[in-house]
Design a protein around this motif. Structure first.
Motif, PDB file in Angstrom:
ATOM      1  N   VAL A  15      49.823  35.726  34.661  1.00 43.94           N
ATOM      2  CA  VAL A  15      48.800  36.755  34.470  1.00 43.94           C
ATOM      3  C   VAL A  15      47.442  36.197  34.908  1.00 43.94           C
ATOM      4  O   VAL A  15      46.926  35.246  34.304  1.00 43.94           O
ATOM      5  CB  VAL A  15      48.719  37.191  32.984  1.00 43.94           C
ATOM      6  CG1 VAL A  15      47.790  38.399  32.852  1.00 43.94           C
ATOM      7  CG2 VAL A  15      50.092  37.491  32.412  1.00 43.94           C
ATOM      8  N   ASP A  16      46.888  36.760  35.967  1.00 49.22           N
ATOM      9  CA  ASP A  16      45.564  36.342  36.439  1.00 49.22           C
ATOM     10  C   ASP A  16      45.052  37.423  37.384  1.00 49.22           C
ATOM     11  O   ASP A  16      45.828  37.980  38.162  1.00 49.22           O
ATOM     12  CB  ASP A  16      45.660  34.997  37.184  1.00 49.22           C
ATOM     13  CG  ASP A  16      44.309  34.291  37.253  1.00 49.22           C
ATOM     14  OD1 ASP A  16      44.195  33.186  36.678  1.00 49.22           O
ATOM     15  OD2 ASP A  16      43.365  34.831  37.864  1.00 49.22           O
ATOM     16  N   ASP A  17      43.754  37.697  37.334  1.00 52.95           N
ATOM     17  CA  ASP A  17      43.230  38.744  38.231  1.00 52.95           C
ATOM     18  C   ASP A  17      43.020  38.229  39.653  1.00 52.95           C
ATOM     19  O   ASP A  17      42.750  39.017  40.552  1.00 52.95           O
ATOM     20  CB  ASP A  17      41.938  39.381  37.682  1.00 52.95           C
ATOM     21  CG  ASP A  17      40.811  38.391  37.502  1.00 52.95           C
ATOM     22  OD1 ASP A  17      41.088  37.184  37.362  1.00 52.95           O
ATOM     23  OD2 ASP A  17      39.644  38.810  37.483  1.00 52.95           O
ATOM     24  N   SER A  18      43.160  36.924  39.874  1.00 50.97           N
ATOM     25  CA  SER A  18      43.007  36.390  41.229  1.00 50.97           C
ATOM     26  C   SER A  18      44.371  36.196  41.883  1.00 50.97           C
ATOM     27  O   SER A  18      45.237  35.481  41.351  1.00 50.97           O
ATOM     28  CB  SER A  18      42.271  35.045  41.180  1.00 50.97           C
ATOM     29  OG  SER A  18      42.439  34.369  42.404  1.00 50.97           O
ATOM     30  N   ASN A  19      44.512  36.787  43.060  1.00 49.45           N
ATOM     31  CA  ASN A  19      45.751  36.610  43.818  1.00 49.45           C
ATOM     32  C   ASN A  19      45.950  35.140  44.195  1.00 49.45           C
ATOM     33  O   ASN A  19      47.069  34.628  44.180  1.00 49.45           O
ATOM     34  CB  ASN A  19      45.704  37.480  45.077  1.00 49.45           C
ATOM     35  CG  ASN A  19      47.009  37.424  45.828  1.00 49.45           C
ATOM     36  OD1 ASN A  19      48.064  37.655  45.245  1.00 49.45           O
ATOM     37  ND2 ASN A  19      46.949  37.103  47.103  1.00 49.45           N
ATOM     38  N   ARG A  44      48.022  41.459  37.164  1.00 46.33           N
ATOM     39  CA  ARG A  44      46.615  41.296  37.549  1.00 46.33           C
ATOM     40  C   ARG A  44      45.644  41.483  36.392  1.00 46.33           C
ATOM     41  O   ARG A  44      44.452  41.273  36.532  1.00 46.33           O
ATOM     42  CB  ARG A  44      46.265  42.301  38.645  1.00 46.33           C
ATOM     43  CG  ARG A  44      46.912  41.990  39.970  1.00 46.33           C
ATOM     44  CD  ARG A  44      46.789  43.155  40.908  1.00 46.33           C
ATOM     45  NE  ARG A  44      47.566  44.286  40.381  1.00 46.33           N
ATOM     46  CZ  ARG A  44      47.741  45.439  41.014  1.00 46.33           C
ATOM     47  NH1 ARG A  44      47.179  45.639  42.177  1.00 46.33           N
ATOM     48  NH2 ARG A  44      48.466  46.394  40.466  1.00 46.33           N
ATOM     49  N   ASN A  45      46.160  41.930  35.254  1.00 44.78           N
ATOM     50  CA  ASN A  45      45.304  42.110  34.070  1.00 44.78           C
ATOM     51  C   ASN A  45      46.197  42.201  32.845  1.00 44.78           C
ATOM     52  O   ASN A  45      47.439  42.252  32.963  1.00 44.78           O
ATOM     53  CB  ASN A  45      44.412  43.354  34.227  1.00 44.78           C
ATOM     54  CG  ASN A  45      45.234  44.602  34.462  1.00 44.78           C
ATOM     55  OD1 ASN A  45      46.088  44.956  33.660  1.00 44.78           O
ATOM     56  ND2 ASN A  45      44.979  45.274  35.581  1.00 44.78           N
ATOM     57  N   GLU A  48      48.649  45.314  32.591  1.00 47.52           N
ATOM     58  CA  GLU A  48      49.827  45.177  33.458  1.00 47.52           C
ATOM     59  C   GLU A  48      50.791  44.139  32.871  1.00 47.52           C
ATOM     60  O   GLU A  48      52.015  44.322  32.924  1.00 47.52           O
ATOM     61  CB  GLU A  48      49.349  44.737  34.847  1.00 47.52           C
ATOM     62  CG  GLU A  48      50.302  45.059  35.963  1.00 47.52           C
ATOM     63  CD  GLU A  48      49.650  44.796  37.324  1.00 47.52           C
ATOM     64  OE1 GLU A  48      48.985  45.714  37.823  1.00 47.52           O
ATOM     65  OE2 GLU A  48      49.808  43.691  37.858  1.00 47.52           O
ATOM     66  N   ALA A  49      50.233  43.072  32.297  1.00 50.52           N
ATOM     67  CA  ALA A  49      51.074  42.029  31.699  1.00 50.52           C
ATOM     68  C   ALA A  49      51.923  42.595  30.567  1.00 50.52           C
ATOM     69  O   ALA A  49      53.117  42.281  30.448  1.00 50.52           O
ATOM     70  CB  ALA A  49      50.189  40.889  31.179  1.00 50.52           C
ATOM     71  N   VAL A  50      51.329  43.436  29.727  1.00 50.38           N
ATOM     72  CA  VAL A  50      52.072  44.007  28.599  1.00 50.38           C
ATOM     73  C   VAL A  50      53.201  44.899  29.123  1.00 50.38           C
ATOM     74  O   VAL A  50      54.336  44.843  28.629  1.00 50.38           O
ATOM     75  CB  VAL A  50      51.122  44.793  27.656  1.00 50.38           C
ATOM     76  CG1 VAL A  50      51.908  45.530  26.584  1.00 50.38           C
ATOM     77  CG2 VAL A  50      50.109  43.839  27.011  1.00 50.38           C
ATOM     78  N   PRO A  68      39.829  42.227  34.217  1.00 51.83           N
ATOM     79  CA  PRO A  68      39.455  43.629  33.985  1.00 51.83           C
ATOM     80  C   PRO A  68      40.529  44.358  33.163  1.00 51.83           C
ATOM     81  O   PRO A  68      41.633  43.838  32.992  1.00 51.83           O
ATOM     82  CB  PRO A  68      39.386  44.201  35.405  1.00 51.83           C
ATOM     83  CG  PRO A  68      40.313  43.347  36.205  1.00 51.83           C
ATOM     84  CD  PRO A  68      40.262  41.977  35.591  1.00 51.83           C
ATOM     85  N   GLU A  69      40.176  45.528  32.694  1.00 51.65           N
ATOM     86  CA  GLU A  69      41.065  46.432  31.928  1.00 51.65           C
ATOM     87  C   GLU A  69      41.427  45.886  30.553  1.00 51.65           C
ATOM     88  O   GLU A  69      41.013  46.429  29.559  1.00 51.65           O
ATOM     89  CB  GLU A  69      42.322  46.805  32.721  1.00 51.65           C
ATOM     90  CG  GLU A  69      42.000  47.728  33.877  1.00 51.65           C
ATOM     91  CD  GLU A  69      43.240  48.313  34.512  1.00 51.65           C
ATOM     92  OE1 GLU A  69      44.107  48.841  33.796  1.00 51.65           O
ATOM     93  OE2 GLU A  69      43.320  48.240  35.753  1.00 51.65           O
ATOM     94  N   MET A  70      42.245  44.855  30.491  1.00 52.54           N
ATOM     95  CA  MET A  70      42.503  44.205  29.201  1.00 52.54           C
ATOM     96  C   MET A  70      42.368  42.709  29.424  1.00 52.54           C
ATOM     97  O   MET A  70      43.037  42.140  30.282  1.00 52.54           O
ATOM     98  CB  MET A  70      43.914  44.519  28.689  1.00 52.54           C
ATOM     99  CG  MET A  70      44.198  43.920  27.323  1.00 52.54           C
ATOM    100  SD  MET A  70      45.954  43.931  26.895  1.00 52.54           S
ATOM    101  CE  MET A  70      46.246  45.645  26.581  1.00 52.54           C
ATOM    102  N   ASP A  71      41.461  42.048  28.657  1.00 53.69           N
ATOM    103  CA  ASP A  71      41.251  40.615  28.901  1.00 53.69           C
ATOM    104  C   ASP A  71      42.363  39.791  28.245  1.00 53.69           C
ATOM    105  O   ASP A  71      43.242  40.313  27.561  1.00 53.69           O
ATOM    106  CB  ASP A  71      39.854  40.181  28.450  1.00 53.69           C
ATOM    107  CG  ASP A  71      39.668  40.240  26.934  1.00 53.69           C
ATOM    108  OD1 ASP A  71      40.656  40.297  26.199  1.00 53.69           O
ATOM    109  OD2 ASP A  71      38.491  40.234  26.499  1.00 53.69           O
ATOM    110  N   GLY A  72      42.294  38.472  28.497  1.00 53.99           N
ATOM    111  CA  GLY A  72      43.360  37.601  28.038  1.00 53.99           C
ATOM    112  C   GLY A  72      43.459  37.501  26.526  1.00 53.99           C
ATOM    113  O   GLY A  72      44.564  37.398  25.978  1.00 53.99           O
TER     114      GLY A  72
END
Lengths: 132, 153
Positions: A15-19, A44-45, A48-50, A68-72
């Motif tokens: 899980v990371d927002d950076s490709n 990417r956030n 999406e991870a959940v 973005p969207e939901m942080d770690g």
């Protein structure tokens, strides 16, 4: 014959927002002697991870914090509610001690600060997987 | 109330830049200058910007030419050298430098997710009067880090 559950590959979600970071962690896992790991998803956030975690039931997660969207931080809470035995390794640029301690208090099993070397990541992942 | 950071405090970003290149490329960059500049900053084509809030206000901008970003990606085994991936990479460098600043400036420093800009003129509008500008060269390629931040009271 009774298969040994320890021999089954561990399911990993990145899980990371950076490709760049998602690809790098994926390469370290696939080429870096972590043969007992099977990559089940890239997110990417946190949201999406959940979603991916619900579908794939990962056992190990590498988790960025600033997304973005939901942080770690929020995502760690959601994943632990969904999969209480999940092993989370935080991989974050927020390298101050209080962030690392806060992540561990939330239920993460390890912390790697960015920038990291391949060896830093490999060792941290091995530690977290052994904690299973 | 806002308080400008001292040049000595801002030098933490020089250490962060050095460490970033050392860890990722095993080769330190040459810091060619570090100074309190004017708002007229000439950047490169690929720019990553992280905004500070909480106990500080401002942002850090990382500006690199495409050749340098490509080399950073190749050294990490990345084969996708598309424009989108170059922007993602420079944004991640800004995220790392911004996040690492918390080690010195404290957990009250909050950082945004990175904004990425293509084009050298994009950063000029973001920079206020007196940013702290670090110019560097790595493997014959120039780059720039611009830190523009104040402490909140």
């Amino acid at each position: 014959m009774n298969p040994n559950p320890k021999a089954r590959p561990m399911r990993l979600l990145i899980v990371d927002d950076s490709n760049m970071i998602r690809s790098r962690i994926s390469r370290v896992v696939q080429n870096g002697g972590l043969a007992n790991v099977s990559l089940v998803g890239l997110a990417r956030n946190g949201a999406e991870a959940v979603r991916i975690a619900r579908a794939t039931q990962p056992e190990v997660v590498t988790m960025d914090l600033t997304m973005p969207e939901m942080d770690g931080v929020q995502c760690i809470g959601e994943l632990l509610r969904l999969l209480p035995k999940i092993n989370i390794l935080v991989v974050s640029a927020l390298s101050d001690k209080s962030t690392a301690i806060a992540a561990l208090k939330l239920g993460a099993r390890g912390f790697v600060a960015k920038p990291f070397s391949d060896d830093d990541l490999r060792m941290a992942l091995l530690d977290v997987m052994e904690a299973r | 109330m806002m308080d400008s950071l001292q040049e000595t405090e801002l030098k933490l970003f020089i250490d962060s830049v050095r460490r970033y290149f050392q860890v990722i490329t095993k080769q330190e960059p040459q810091i060619t200058s570090a100074f309190l500049g004017t708002g007229d900053v000439e950047g490169h084509d690929f720019n990553g910007i992280v905004t500070f809030s909480g106990s500080y206000n401002g942002h850090v901008i990382v500006s690199m030419p495409p050749q340098l970003v490509r080399e950073l990606l190749l050294l990490q085994g990345e084969t996708d050298l598309s424009e989108g991936n170059l922007l993602d990479a420079v944004g991640e460098v800004a995220n790392t430098l911004g996040g690492n600043a918390r080690k010195t400036l404290g957990a009250g420093l909050h950082i945004s997710v990175p904004v990425k800009l293509h084009g050298s003129s994009g950063i000029r509008a973001r920079v206020r009067k007196h940013p702290y500008v670090i110019t560097l060269r790595w493997n014959h390629q120039p780059a720039l880090v611009c830190v523009d931040m104040e402490r909140r009271h």
